[in-house]
Design an enzyme around this catalytic site. Structure first.
Site, PDB file in Angstrom:
ATOM      1  N   HIS A 159     153.532  12.669  57.110  1.00  0.00           N
ATOM      2  CA  HIS A 159     154.336  13.736  56.444  1.00  0.00           C
ATOM      3  C   HIS A 159     154.721  14.841  57.342  1.00  0.00           C
ATOM      4  O   HIS A 159     155.441  15.800  56.607  1.00  0.00           O
ATOM      5  CB  HIS A 159     153.425  14.439  55.280  1.00  0.00           C
ATOM      6  N   ASP A 196     151.716   2.790  54.381  1.00  0.00           N
ATOM      7  CA  ASP A 196     151.083   3.704  53.578  1.00  0.00           C
ATOM      8  C   ASP A 196     151.904   3.848  52.124  1.00  0.00           C
ATOM      9  O   ASP A 196     152.946   3.715  51.922  1.00  0.00           O
ATOM     10  CB  ASP A 196     151.199   5.342  54.227  1.00  0.00           C
ATOM     11  N   ASP A 283     145.366   3.529  51.425  1.00  0.00           N
ATOM     12  CA  ASP A 283     145.780   4.061  50.004  1.00  0.00           C
ATOM     13  C   ASP A 283     146.779   3.028  48.940  1.00  0.00           C
ATOM     14  O   ASP A 283     146.754   3.516  47.934  1.00  0.00           O
ATOM     15  CB  ASP A 283     146.009   5.632  49.954  1.00  0.00           C
TER      16      ASP A 283
HETATM   17 ZN   LIG Z   1     149.269   8.043  51.903  1.00  0.00          ZN
END
Ligand SMILES: [Zn+2]
Length: 384
Positions: A159, A196, A283
């Site tokens: 990110h 992810d 995740d």
């Molecule tokens: Zn993540």
């Protein structure tokens, strides 16, 4: 076939503190399970080191202003005096020179701060540097033929933007590792596969115009960061080289398998990467506390296995795996082990640590695959 796990103990300080979803103890938990499951298998080796990325290496993606600010904020002992002028923070005047909260907010989002103090956790910048170097060393290990597969623990901080840190990410090691591989080894084409649960908005931004990177991003729709729509396909020369596959909550093993077979394999075969970089931790597991996807441990193994087959077929097995995410401590280590074991073609016997509750809703994967293929079809012969 040898898989090397790269690790700098410094990365255990990548920890946002009590009350935050991202804690550093994840690495110890993984190491314990690694000792129990894979450590004694001759196909695995653990490589510890103490190297960290330099400013110049971070500069493969981040601005020097951003690096200076993060460093100052992470070194400051306290910031009670939040009236410290920004110039004083930047130039290191005075004993307590942490940037003011106001000036720091230009560079990092609230979710990158310790929830109790509202500050950047002390030492986290150093840990982030260690992670970046760890991912770069994984590239070295693979491209210098020291190993078949390399795992960069703590990597996948997808990110982080050039001058903004968000989503628990300070420095974007995925971007830096890929740029490093291109620059130091002259690689012309790299496949970055982001599995992810969250869309890799920083990585996407870095390579949006770059036809040398095929960026395929499988993530859950409707959650942070809100990007990664099917229609985001790249720009300029990079048009068609960004492929987003946003999944509905509840999507699990069967859906991921179809995505590999119907989108990822055909595109990768046409692209012919010289290296595959996969990133993403636990995740997308059905019991993750921040997301709503539906992978089981067997599904994580399957992802690793598919990536191994892809790299064996297309780029002489060269693959770097970057793993850090996961927000349920009960399933994190098992999912990471499953990914790594699948990547190495080694079976592991792991029981799901928590019972499965029925999936939220039907996943409608056929419609999503149809839409993705339709939108990128103009750029890919294999879909024609
Ligand atoms: Zn993540």
């Amino acid at each position: 076939m040898l898989t090397t796990i790269l690790f700098n103990p410094e990365i255990e300080h990548y920890d946002f503190g009590p009350g935050h979803a991202f804690r550093g103890e994840r690495f110890a938990s993984f190491r314990r399970m690694y000792q129990e499951t894979l450590a004694h298998n001759p196909h695995f080796q653990w490589a510890s080191h103490d190297e960290s990325a330099t400013d110049e290496e971070l500069g493969l993606w981040h601005t020097q202003d951003y690096i200076n600010m993060l460093r100052a904020a992470s070194l400051a002992e306290d910031d009670e005096d939040s009236s410290v002028p920004e110039f004083a923070a930047l130039f290191g005047c005075g004993p307590k020179t942490g940037p003011s909260r106001q000036s720091l907010s230009v560079y990092v989002s609230r979710d990158n701060l310790n929830p109790l103090t509202g500050r950047l956790p002390e030492g986290i910048e150093n840990a982030a540097r260690a992670i970046v170097k760890n991912s770069m060393l994984a590239v070295d290990y693979v491209l210098q033929g020291k190993t078949d597969k390399a795992v960069g623990l703590g990597g996948g901080l997808h990110h982080a933007k050039a001058n903004y840190g968000e989503g628990f990410c300070i420095y974007n090691d995925v971007v830096i590792a890929a740029r490093y591989a291109m620059k130091a080894y002259g690689l012309e084409r790299i496949l970055i596969l982001d599995t992810d649960a969250h869309a890799g908005n920083g990585t996407c931004e870095a390579f949006y115009n770059d036809p040398g990177i095929l960026f395929i991003d499988v993530h859950q729709t409707g959650i942070y960061p809100g990007t990664g729509l099917i229609e985001e396909t790249g720009a300029g020369k990079g048009k068609g080289f960004t492929v987003n596959i946003p999944l509905k909550s509840g999507s699990g093993d069967a859906e991921y398998e179809r995505i590999f077979d119907e989108i990822i394999f055909p595109l990768a075969r046409e692209f012919r990467p010289r290296l595959i970089i996969r990133n993403g931790g636990s995740d997308p597991h059905f019991a993750d506390n921040l997301t709503g996807l539906g992978l089981t441990l067997a599904g994580f193994w399957m992802i690793g296995d598919k990536v191994r087959r892809l790299s064996d077929e297309l780029c002489r097995g060269k693959c770097v795996d970057l793993i850090c995410s996961g927000y349920n401590p009960d399933v994190l280590a098992g999912a990471w082990i499953s990914l790594i074991a699948g990547l190495s073609g080694i079976k592991v016997e792991l029981k799901e640590p928590v019972p499965r509750i029925a999936a939220d809703e039907p996943a409608e994967i056929a419609d999503i695959i149809y839409e993705v293929r339709k939108v990128i079809k103009p750029y890919w012969k294999c879909l024609g």
